[in-house]
Write a protein that holds these residues in place. Structure first.
Motif, PDB file in Angstrom:
ATOM      1  N   THR A  45       0.792  -1.388   0.062  1.00 41.92           N
ATOM      2  CA  THR A  45       0.066   0.103   0.016  1.00 41.92           C
ATOM      3  C   THR A  45       0.815   1.172   0.226  1.00 41.92           C
ATOM      4  O   THR A  45       0.713   2.154  -0.851  1.00 41.92           O
ATOM      5  CB  THR A  45      -1.022  -0.139   1.368  1.00 41.92           C
ATOM      6  N   SER A  46       1.916   1.278   0.858  1.00 36.15           N
ATOM      7  CA  SER A  46       2.726   2.592   0.926  1.00 36.15           C
ATOM      8  C   SER A  46       3.483   2.476  -0.424  1.00 36.15           C
ATOM      9  O   SER A  46       3.680   3.751  -0.837  1.00 36.15           O
ATOM     10  CB  SER A  46       3.738   2.138   1.892  1.00 36.15           C
ATOM     11  N   ALA A  47       3.789   1.591  -1.118  1.00 40.43           N
ATOM     12  CA  ALA A  47       4.432   1.772  -2.474  1.00 40.43           C
ATOM     13  C   ALA A  47       3.580   2.096  -3.607  1.00 40.43           C
ATOM     14  O   ALA A  47       3.729   3.065  -4.144  1.00 40.43           O
ATOM     15  CB  ALA A  47       5.013   0.555  -2.831  1.00 40.43           C
ATOM     16  N   VAL A  48       2.348   1.612  -3.657  1.00 46.59           N
ATOM     17  CA  VAL A  48       1.675   1.788  -4.670  1.00 46.59           C
ATOM     18  C   VAL A  48       0.915   3.381  -4.394  1.00 46.59           C
ATOM     19  O   VAL A  48       0.680   4.211  -5.345  1.00 46.59           O
ATOM     20  CB  VAL A  48       0.372   0.794  -4.662  1.00 46.59           C
ATOM     21  N   CYS A  49       0.549   3.897  -3.009  1.00 43.85           N
ATOM     22  CA  CYS A  49       0.087   4.923  -3.036  1.00 43.85           C
ATOM     23  C   CYS A  49       1.219   5.978  -2.749  1.00 43.85           C
ATOM     24  O   CYS A  49       1.146   7.068  -2.161  1.00 43.85           O
ATOM     25  CB  CYS A  49      -0.680   4.930  -1.624  1.00 43.85           C
ATOM     26  N   VAL A  50       2.465   5.478  -3.297  1.00 44.66           N
ATOM     27  CA  VAL A  50       3.707   6.431  -2.895  1.00 44.66           C
ATOM     28  C   VAL A  50       3.878   7.253  -2.055  1.00 44.66           C
ATOM     29  O   VAL A  50       4.096   8.541  -1.789  1.00 44.66           O
ATOM     30  CB  VAL A  50       3.811   7.442  -4.596  1.00 44.66           C
ATOM     31  N   THR A  51       3.753   6.525  -0.831  1.00 45.84           N
ATOM     32  CA  THR A  51       3.923   7.255   0.448  1.00 45.84           C
ATOM     33  C   THR A  51       5.263   7.109   1.242  1.00 45.84           C
ATOM     34  O   THR A  51       5.850   7.979   1.331  1.00 45.84           O
ATOM     35  CB  THR A  51       2.933   6.509   1.597  1.00 45.84           C
ATOM     36  N   GLY A  52       5.877   5.871   1.470  1.00 47.10           N
ATOM     37  CA  GLY A  52       6.877   5.534   1.877  1.00 47.10           C
ATOM     38  C   GLY A  52       7.145   5.314   3.312  1.00 47.10           C
ATOM     39  O   GLY A  52       8.349   5.122   4.028  1.00 47.10           O
ATOM     40  N   LEU A  53       6.000   5.353   3.967  1.00 44.91           N
ATOM     41  CA  LEU A  53       5.821   4.658   5.338  1.00 44.91           C
ATOM     42  C   LEU A  53       6.073   3.147   5.436  1.00 44.91           C
ATOM     43  O   LEU A  53       5.868   2.625   4.592  1.00 44.91           O
ATOM     44  CB  LEU A  53       4.741   5.141   5.939  1.00 44.91           C
ATOM     45  N   THR A  54       7.070   2.812   6.475  1.00 46.12           N
ATOM     46  CA  THR A  54       7.359   1.398   6.465  1.00 46.12           C
ATOM     47  C   THR A  54       7.271   0.659   7.798  1.00 46.12           C
ATOM     48  O   THR A  54       7.657   1.617   8.826  1.00 46.12           O
ATOM     49  CB  THR A  54       8.990   1.202   6.023  1.00 46.12           C
ATOM     50  N   VAL A  55       7.205  -0.578   7.869  1.00 44.70           N
ATOM     51  CA  VAL A  55       7.326  -1.096   9.082  1.00 44.70           C
ATOM     52  C   VAL A  55       8.428  -2.012   9.278  1.00 44.70           C
ATOM     53  O   VAL A  55       8.421  -2.861  10.361  1.00 44.70           O
ATOM     54  CB  VAL A  55       5.781  -1.828   9.521  1.00 44.70           C
ATOM     55  N   VAL A  56       8.859  -2.357   8.126  1.00 44.18           N
ATOM     56  CA  VAL A  56      10.398  -3.031   8.325  1.00 44.18           C
ATOM     57  C   VAL A  56      11.355  -2.360   7.596  1.00 44.18           C
ATOM     58  O   VAL A  56      10.985  -1.562   6.916  1.00 44.18           O
ATOM     59  CB  VAL A  56      10.150  -4.585   7.467  1.00 44.18           C
ATOM     60  N   ASP A  57      12.521  -2.747   7.718  1.00 44.50           N
ATOM     61  CA  ASP A  57      13.821  -2.249   7.027  1.00 44.50           C
ATOM     62  C   ASP A  57      13.801  -2.842   5.695  1.00 44.50           C
ATOM     63  O   ASP A  57      13.905  -3.848   5.383  1.00 44.50           O
ATOM     64  CB  ASP A  57      14.946  -2.767   7.731  1.00 44.50           C
TER      65      ASP A  57
END
Length: 458
Positions: free
Chosen positions: A64-76
Motif C-alpha cells: 500500500t505504501s509503495a502503490v500509494c507512493v507514501t514511503g511509510l514502512t514497518v520493516v527495514d
C-alpha cells in the motif's frame, strides 16, 4: 427477433451497463487491485530475506505504501526484503506514481495502438484532464516525462555513488535507479536502514533527489504545459500559476521555518555547519511536500517543528501528479475565497480570471473530508496504541498526505493501528472526493430548487 428474445437482450444490456464502472470507481478498483497483487508478490518466500515469507500485515502495509507512493514502512527495506522484493517495491512505486489507469492505457496503446472510449474516460479521470481530446498524447506525455526526469536523476546519483562513494558500477546503477524512481514518484523509500541520514550534508545526493521530488510534486498537467509554453507565462492556466506560486511560497516558508526552529537543536541541525543546516532545512521542507525521505532523525525534532510539518504535509503538492495532501490548488482556492470575503467582493478573481463557483464547493468538501479522515484516524491510533497526540497526529497526516515521514513509532504500532494507516494511505492517494464519488452508487441530479435563506455565520 421475438419479443422474448428482445426482452432478454435488453436485460443483458442493462446488466452489462450495471457492471460497467464509473471512471472514479475504476481508479479506486485499479489501485486496490494493484495493492492486492503487490501484497501477494511480497508474501512470496523469494521476496523476504531469511526463511519463510513475509507476514500479511507487513506485505499489505509495504504494498500500500509503495502503490500509494507514501514511503511509510514497518520493516527495514534494505534488511527485510530481498533484491526481488525491492524490485517489486520499485515497480509498485512506478505503477502507483504513473497511475493505474494511465498504465493500463499505456498497455492498450502498446498492444492495440488505440484506446477505447472507456479507457480514455478512465485515463482522463485519473489525470484530471478537462476533456477527452488527445488522451493518447496525454498518456504518452506523462510516461515520457516520468522516464526522462527519472533518467536524469539516475545519472546524477549514479555518478555520485561511483566517484564519491566508491560503489561498483552494478551497485551504483541499482541504487541510482531505485532512488530516482522513489524520488520522482514522491515515495520516500530508501535502500539504507537510516534512510538518507548518511548523506545529510552531501548536496550531490540531496539536491538531485529534491529536484526530482519537486518536479513530481508539480503534477503532470503543470509539467506538460511548462514543456510546451515555458516562455509564454501569459498562456499559463490558472492551475499552473497556482501550483507554481504555491510551491515556491511553501518551499521557502518551510525551509525558513524548519531551519530556524531546529538551528540550535543539537540532535538535528545543531550538529552541522551553517551551510549544511540550510541545505538540510531546505531538503526537509521539500520532503514535507509528500516525498518522505529524511536526512535527520524526525523523532528528535522539536514539537513546534512537527506542527509546522503537519501543516505542510496536509497541504501537499500539485494535483494529478505523484504528490498527496489536499493539494496546493485547494489551499490556494480557500485562501483567495477568504481574501475575497474579507475585502467584501462578490466574485473570487485569481490572476485576472474569475473562479468557478463549483470549485468553491469542491475545495471546501475536500478539506472537510480530509480533516475528518485525519481526526478520526488520529483518535483511533491513540486509542489503539496508547501513544500521545503529537506523534499520532504526525503519523496520521503523513499517511493521509502520502508523505512517509515518521517520528519512528510506526513499526511498533499494533496491527489494527497499521491497518488504520493503510486505509489512510489509500484515501490520501486517491483523494477524498474521488473516493467518495466512487462509493456513491449513482448521481441524483435534482429537478427542483429550494428557496434561499441565510443563517448567521461567525
Amino acid at each position: 427477433m421475438t419479443k422474448l428474445g428482445a426482452a432478454r437482450a435488453r436485460r443483458r444490456t442493462l446488466r452489462l451497463r450495471a457492471l460497467r464502472l464509473h471512471p472514479a470507481q475504476a481508479v479506486v478498483v485499479g489501485f486496490a487491485a494493484a495493492i492486492l497483487v503487490g501484497t501477494f508478490l511480497l508474501m512470496l518466500p523469494i521476496a523476504k530475506a531469511g526463511p519463510g515469507g513475509a507476514g500479511f500485515i507487513e506485505a499489505l502495509f509495504t504494498a500500500t505504501s509503495a502503490v500509494c507512493v507514501t514511503g511509510l514502512t514497518v520493516v527495514d527495506t534494505l534488511v527485510y526484503w530481498t533484491p526481488f522484493g525491492q524490485v517489486v517495491i520499485m515497480l509498485l512505486i512506478q505503477l502507483g506514481g504513473l497511475g493505474i489507469m494511465i498504465f493500463a492505457s499505456l498497455i492498450g496503446l502498446v498492444l492495440a495502438r488505440k484506446l477505447s472510449v472507456r479507457s480514455r474516460l478512465n485515463a482522463a479521470a485519473e489525470a484530471k484532464a478537462v476533456g477527452l481530446d488527445d488522451v493518447r498524447g496525454l498518456v504518452r506525455g506523462i510516461v515520457l516525462i516520468s522516464l526522462a526526469i527519472e533518467a536524469g536523476t539516475f545519472v546524477l546519483l549514479f555518478l555520485r555513488f561511483v566517484f564519491g562513494y566508491g560503489y561498483d558500477v552494478g551497485q551504483a546503477a541499482w541504487y541510482g535507479a531505485f532512488h530516482a524512481v522513489s524520488a520522482f514518484n514522491n515515495a520516500g523509500f530508501a535502500l539504507y536502514s537510516d534512510n538518507l541520514m548518511g548523506f545529510v550534508s552531501d548536496p550531490w545526493i540531496c539536491l538531485p533527489i529534491a529536484a526530482a521530488i519537486i518536479l513530481g510534486g508539480l503534477g503532470f498537467p503543470v509539467i506538460m504545459q511548462l514543456r510546451k509554453e515555458f516562455t509564454k507565462p501569459l498562456h499559463w492556466s490558472m492551475n499552473t500559476k497556482l501550483v507554481l506560486w504555491g510551491t515556491v511560497v511553501l518551499l521557502v516558508a518551510g525551509t525558513v521555518y524548519i531551519t530556524v526552529i531546529e538551528w540550535n537543536n543539537p540532535a538535528t541541525l545543531g550538529a552541522l555547519d551553517p551551510a549544511a543546516r540550510v541545505l538540510t532545512g531546505f531538503f526537509h521542507s521539500v520532503q514535507t511536500r509528500t516525498a518522505g525521505f529524511n536526512a535527520l532523525d524526525i523523532g528528535v525534532m522539536r514539537d513546534e517543528t512537527w506542527l509546522g510539518m503537519d501543516v505542510l504535509m496536509f497541504i501537499g503538492g500539485g494535483p494529478a501528479g505523484t504528490a498527496g495532501g489536499i493539494k496546493v490548488t485547494t489551499f490556494a482556492v480557500l485562501y483567495f475565497i477568504m481574501l475575497t470575503e474579507l475585502r467584501g467582493e462578490g466574485a473570487v478573481n485569481i490572476f485576472g480570471k474569475r473562479l468557478s463557483r463549483a470549485v468553491h464547493r469542491q475545495a471546501i468538501t475536500v478539506v472537510l473530508l480530509a480533516v475528518a479522515a485525519v481526526m478520526v484516524a488520529t483518535v483511533a491510533l491513540m486509542l489503539i496504541s496508547g501513544e500521545d497526540l503529537d506523534r499520532m497526529l504526525f503519523e496520521a497526516i503523513s499517511a493521509f498526505g502520502t508523505v512517509g515521514l515518521s517520528t519512528g513509532v510506526t513499526p511498533g504500532l499494533p496491527d489494527p493501528a497499521k491497518l488504520v494507516l493503510v486505509l489512510l494511505m489509500f484515501i490520501g492517494r486517491l483523494g477524498p472526493l474521488t473516493l467518495g464519488s466512487a462509493i456513491a452508487l449513482r448521481e441524483r441530479p435534482l429537478l427542483y430548487e429550494y428557496p434561499k435563506e441565510r443563517p448567521a455565520i461567525g
